[in-house]
Design an enzyme around this catalytic site. Structure first.
Site, PDB file in Angstrom:
ATOM      1  N   HIS A 186       0.850  -1.194   0.000  1.00  0.00           N
ATOM      2  CA  HIS A 186       0.000   0.000   0.000  1.00  0.00           C
ATOM      3  C   HIS A 186       0.888   1.247   0.000  1.00  0.00           C
ATOM      4  O   HIS A 186       1.914   1.282   0.674  1.00  0.00           O
ATOM      5  CB  HIS A 186      -0.929   0.001   1.226  1.00  0.00           C
ATOM      6  CG  HIS A 186      -2.029   1.008   1.098  1.00  0.00           C
ATOM      7  ND1 HIS A 186      -1.821   2.348   1.318  1.00  0.00           N
ATOM      8  CD2 HIS A 186      -3.326   0.881   0.737  1.00  0.00           C
ATOM      9  CE1 HIS A 186      -2.953   2.998   1.095  1.00  0.00           C
ATOM     10  NE2 HIS A 186      -3.883   2.126   0.739  1.00  0.00           N
ATOM     11  N   GLU A 207      -4.154   0.936  -7.765  1.00  0.00           N
ATOM     12  CA  GLU A 207      -4.529   2.119  -6.985  1.00  0.00           C
ATOM     13  C   GLU A 207      -3.662   3.307  -7.392  1.00  0.00           C
ATOM     14  O   GLU A 207      -2.527   3.452  -6.884  1.00  0.00           O
ATOM     15  CB  GLU A 207      -4.308   1.854  -5.494  1.00  0.00           C
ATOM     16  CG  GLU A 207      -5.205   0.787  -4.913  1.00  0.00           C
ATOM     17  CD  GLU A 207      -5.456   1.031  -3.433  1.00  0.00           C
ATOM     18  OE1 GLU A 207      -6.604   1.281  -3.064  1.00  0.00           O
ATOM     19  OE2 GLU A 207      -4.494   1.011  -2.655  1.00  0.00           O
TER      20      GLU A 207
HETATM   21  P1  PGA Z   1      -9.881   5.364  -0.340  1.00  0.00           P
HETATM   22  O1  PGA Z   1      -8.667   4.403   0.113  1.00  0.00           O
HETATM   23  O2  PGA Z   1     -10.971   4.453  -0.854  1.00  0.00           O
HETATM   24  O3  PGA Z   1     -10.251   6.078   0.895  1.00  0.00           O
HETATM   25  O4  PGA Z   1      -9.333   6.240  -1.420  1.00  0.00           O
HETATM   26  C1  PGA Z   1      -8.250   3.357  -0.686  1.00  0.00           C
HETATM   27  C2  PGA Z   1      -6.992   2.761  -0.118  1.00  0.00           C
HETATM   28  O5  PGA Z   1      -6.263   3.453   0.604  1.00  0.00           O
HETATM   29  O6  PGA Z   1      -6.681   1.606  -0.376  1.00  0.00           O
END
Ligand code: PGA
Length: 245
Positions: free
Chosen positions: A90, A162
């Site tokens: 992450h 992401e």
């Molecule tokens: P968010 O977070 O949906 O609040 O953007 C996603 C993540 O941090 O994996």
């Protein structure tokens, strides 16, 4: 769909208890849902989801099993807490704890060795997006993080796309841009492992997913689900999101 909820550093054990006692009896969707809690809530959460289809996930694993490091958590501990899979890579950990692709590769191997599934987060920064380096960045992250893995092991890995600039910001790519990145991720897997692996690997999207954008995002071709942060924190809101797709 595969849905991974990342609770980050939210909810105490007692708040987790209230959350799950409200959530579990009302969760009727057929998604493959994993709720990733902080370490302190894992055993309790595993107990509270018993008898439901909901799985529990962790948010980190120590890559080194031999050195007993202060403040870290081992694969064996996660497994014993009833954890099914663990988030690795992450961006918040990459930045704050200087986690490199090499460390993430080790974390993945340690998780798999302990019988845990993996949610591998990758994504481009805003600077990379603006200089048209998104696909190069994704390729490097995939290749370095999955180095030395066997094709068969991909069955236990979900790749979460992401974009760094979309996490917790309310900004998101266009559906078309997500589709392009998903396609590129599958292409890299297909070249590095096999075309079959490229087709079958699970790829999900994360970054500011909410009840409004999830409906159109769920129509994106070859996307297998979502990684949800902020929008999972209110159980009622999350149930609504889950039943809308
Ligand atoms: P968010 O977070 O949906 O609040 O953007 C996603 C993540 O941090 O994996």
């Amino acid at each position: 769909m595969k849905i991974v909820a990342n609770f980050k550093m939210n909810l105490t054990p007692s708040e987790t208890k209230s959350y799950l006692m409200n959530f579990i009896p009302r969760y009727k969707s057929s998604h493959d849902l994993t709720l990733c809690f902080p370490y302190t809530n894992l055993t309790l959460a595993s107990f509270l989801v018993q008898g439901s289809s909901v799985k529990i996930g962790g948010q980190n694993i120590c890559e080194d099993e031999d050195v007993k490091t202060t403040g870290e958590i081992s694969g064996k501990m996660l497994k014993d807490c009833g954890v099914n899979k663990v988030i690795v890579g992450h961006i918040e950990r990459r930045v704050k704890f200087k986690e490199t692709n090499k460390m993430i590769n080790k974390k993945i191997k340690t998780a798999l060795k302990n019988g845990l599934g993996v949610v591998l987060c990758i994504g481009e920064t805003l600077a990379e997006k603006n200089t048209l380096k998104t696909l190069d960045s994704l390729k490097t992250q995939i290749e370095e993080c999955l180095k030395g893995l066997y094709e068969k092991e991909l069955e236990n890995i979900i790749i979460a796309y992401e974009p760094v600039w979309a996490i917790g910001t309310g900004a998101t790519p266009l559906a078309k841009e997500i589709e392009t990145s998903i396609k590129a991720i599958r292409k890299v897997i297909s070249e590095d492992f096999s075309p079959k692996a490229g087709e079958e690997v699970n790829v999900i999207y994360g970054g500011s997913v909410n009840y409004k954008n999830i409906i159109s995002f769920s129509k994106i071709k070859n996307l297998n689900g979502f990684l949800i942060g902020k929008s999972c924190l209110d159980g009622d809101n999350f149930l609504q999101i889950l039943s809308s797709i």
